[in-house]
Design a protein around this motif. Structure first.
Motif, PDB file in Angstrom:
ATOM      1  N   LYS A  66      45.046  81.228  70.865  1.00 43.74           N
ATOM      2  CA  LYS A  66      45.521  80.784  69.558  1.00 43.74           C
ATOM      3  C   LYS A  66      46.800  81.523  69.173  1.00 43.74           C
ATOM      4  O   LYS A  66      47.724  80.939  68.576  1.00 43.74           O
ATOM      5  N   GLU A  67      46.878  82.815  69.514  1.00 47.37           N
ATOM      6  CA  GLU A  67      48.103  83.576  69.243  1.00 47.37           C
ATOM      7  C   GLU A  67      49.273  83.020  70.043  1.00 47.37           C
ATOM      8  O   GLU A  67      50.386  82.875  69.529  1.00 47.37           O
ATOM      9  N   LEU A  68      49.029  82.716  71.310  1.00 42.84           N
ATOM     10  CA  LEU A  68      50.099  82.169  72.159  1.00 42.84           C
ATOM     11  C   LEU A  68      50.598  80.832  71.623  1.00 42.84           C
ATOM     12  O   LEU A  68      51.804  80.549  71.645  1.00 42.84           O
ATOM     13  N   LEU A  69      49.680  80.023  71.161  1.00 42.59           N
ATOM     14  CA  LEU A  69      50.050  78.678  70.713  1.00 42.59           C
ATOM     15  C   LEU A  69      50.725  78.672  69.342  1.00 42.59           C
ATOM     16  O   LEU A  69      51.184  77.629  68.875  1.00 42.59           O
ATOM     17  N   LYS A  70      50.799  79.848  68.698  1.00 45.45           N
ATOM     18  CA  LYS A  70      51.540  79.965  67.445  1.00 45.45           C
ATOM     19  C   LYS A  70      53.032  80.218  67.687  1.00 45.45           C
ATOM     20  O   LYS A  70      53.847  80.114  66.778  1.00 45.45           O
ATOM     21  N   LEU A  71      53.382  80.574  68.926  1.00 48.15           N
ATOM     22  CA  LEU A  71      54.777  80.859  69.252  1.00 48.15           C
ATOM     23  C   LEU A  71      55.629  79.605  69.099  1.00 48.15           C
ATOM     24  O   LEU A  71      55.177  78.483  69.370  1.00 48.15           O
ATOM     25  N   GLU A  72      56.864  79.813  68.690  1.00 49.76           N
ATOM     26  CA  GLU A  72      57.769  78.667  68.542  1.00 49.76           C
ATOM     27  C   GLU A  72      58.023  78.010  69.893  1.00 49.76           C
ATOM     28  O   GLU A  72      58.031  76.782  70.018  1.00 49.76           O
ATOM     29  N   GLU A  73      58.249  78.836  70.908  1.00 45.80           N
ATOM     30  CA  GLU A  73      58.414  78.319  72.276  1.00 45.80           C
ATOM     31  C   GLU A  73      57.162  78.681  73.063  1.00 45.80           C
ATOM     32  O   GLU A  73      56.997  79.810  73.504  1.00 45.80           O
ATOM     33  N   LYS A  74      56.301  77.737  73.220  1.00 41.50           N
ATOM     34  CA  LYS A  74      54.974  77.974  73.789  1.00 41.50           C
ATOM     35  C   LYS A  74      54.996  77.908  75.309  1.00 41.50           C
ATOM     36  O   LYS A  74      55.803  77.192  75.901  1.00 41.50           O
ATOM     37  N   PRO A  75      54.079  78.643  75.964  1.00 41.67           N
ATOM     38  CA  PRO A  75      53.961  78.518  77.424  1.00 41.67           C
ATOM     39  C   PRO A  75      53.394  77.145  77.787  1.00 41.67           C
ATOM     40  O   PRO A  75      52.631  76.553  77.017  1.00 41.67           O
ATOM     41  N   THR A  76      53.765  76.657  78.961  1.00 38.70           N
ATOM     42  CA  THR A  76      53.216  75.377  79.438  1.00 38.70           C
ATOM     43  C   THR A  76      52.014  75.598  80.336  1.00 38.70           C
ATOM     44  O   THR A  76      51.306  74.641  80.670  1.00 38.70           O
ATOM     45  N   ALA A  77      51.787  76.852  80.743  1.00 40.95           N
ATOM     46  CA  ALA A  77      50.643  77.186  81.600  1.00 40.95           C
ATOM     47  C   ALA A  77      50.195  78.599  81.304  1.00 40.95           C
ATOM     48  O   ALA A  77      50.998  79.448  80.897  1.00 40.95           O
ATOM     49  N   VAL A  78      48.902  78.858  81.506  1.00 43.24           N
ATOM     50  CA  VAL A  78      48.347  80.199  81.296  1.00 43.24           C
ATOM     51  C   VAL A  78      47.459  80.559  82.479  1.00 43.24           C
ATOM     52  O   VAL A  78      46.596  79.771  82.886  1.00 43.24           O
TER      53      VAL A  78
END
Length: 330
Positions: free
Chosen positions: A226-238
């Motif tokens: 959820k923290e990662l998905l709050k970023l303006e530029e989100k990762p496409t893979a984890v």
């Protein structure tokens, strides 16, 4: 086929002495030099191949687990290794003694060797060394000069996962993992995290904001994604340090309306039994835990039987299991 008499003649001892030496008769009063001559003669005459009693001495193995039952159930990686280990010990008819952290040397006199599974810190390793027994570590290798070990090649496994994501076109790759802490509060980072960071730096793909560290459990995976998905530029893979963490990622995606793999690709580590039944089925790194257990027992038996002094480290390979939680992007 060599006989006991042949060994007796070559070792210059009686037939009765040969029989009692090869059967590990503890009441036999002979010198170590005599025992060595008997074993060397038996080896030279290939007697080992035709004498099961010599090969199958029933050793008593101490098992030292560093984690609690609750920790094992929250991350089934150790559960799967332990089950494989104990299954192999049982099939070999070996006696087992469960070692507790409070055990002292006096309580371990009858043990022939010790197999350790889990995370062991410097003070733990010092205590284990004080037991003065042959020791084998599973899943770690604290000192290759002192202990045998059976380990997973985490470096190659992590690079295997990253290379797959990069081949799929991902350049914005996140990592969710954990950290181990000893009783003194010292932190020990996960090797997968170190490899992840160094490898992506070498590819000029590293982003510090994409690294999230918590516990090795679904709850932390849920919160950290959820923290990662709050970023303006989100990762496409984890890439996650274990499949148990990935369970939490799936819940977070569901609640936030993110689709796997259309919106974000997820790749796990361990290939727990539930991974293939997740929706969608989880792409992950499979660890050969059953083979790890079998190898550890065989290596310990070999060391005790041969009285080998040189330590050995066996690295077990991994396999990338491609399922439906990852996709190619343009």
């Amino acid at each position: 086929m060599a006989t006991i008499k042949d060994i007796a003649d070559q070792a210059n001892v009686s037939i009765a002495t040969v029989s009692r030496v090869l059967n590990y008769d503890e009441t036999l009063n002979v010198s170590d030099e005599t025992r060595q001559r008997v074993f060397e003669a038996a080896e030279q005459l290939s007697y080992q191949k035709s004498n099961k009693k010599w090969r199958k001495r029933k050793f008593k193995i101490g098992l030292y687990y560093s984690y609690s039952l609750e920790e094992e159930l929250s991350d089934t990686y150790y559960l799967s290794i332990r089950v494989a280990l104990e299954k192999k010990l049982q099939s070999e008819g070996l006696k087992v003694h469960l070692i507790r952290s409070s055990d002292q040397l006096e309580q371990l006199r009858s043990i022939d060797g010790i197999i350790c599974l889990g995370i062991f810190f410097p003070e733990d390793i010092e205590k284990i060394s004080s037991f003065q027994k042959p020791v084998l570590f599973m899943d770690s290798s604290p000192n290759e000069d002192l202990f045998d070990s059976v380990v997973i090649d985490f470096t190659k496994a992590t690079k295997k996962a990253l290379n797959y994501l990069i081949e799929l076109g991902h350049t914005k790759i996140g990592f969710i993992g954990g950290v181990d802490t000893d009783k003194n509060g010292n932190h020990y980072s996960d090797l997968r995290q170190e490899v992840f960071e160094n490898y992506l730096k070498s590819k000029d793909l590293y982003c510090e904001d994409y690294i999230k560290i918590g516990g090795y459990n679904p709850k932390d995976g849920y919160l950290l994604l959820k923290e990662l998905l709050k970023l303006e530029e989100k990762p496409t893979a984890v890439f996650v340090a274990n499949d148990t963490i990935a369970v939490g990622l799936y819940k977070a995606c569901y609640e936030l309306g993110y689709r796997i793999p259309e919106d974000i690709s997820i790749i796990g580590f361990n290939d727990i039994s539930a991974a293939q039944f997740m929706v969608p089925p989880l792409t992950t790194i499979r660890l050969n835990t059953e083979f790890m257990g079998e190898t550890a027992v065989s290596l310990m038996q070999e060391r005790l039987m041969s009285e080998r002094e040189i330590c050995m480290k066996i690295t077990i390979p991994t396999k990338l299991i491609i399922r439906e939680s990852t996709r190619e992007i343009q």
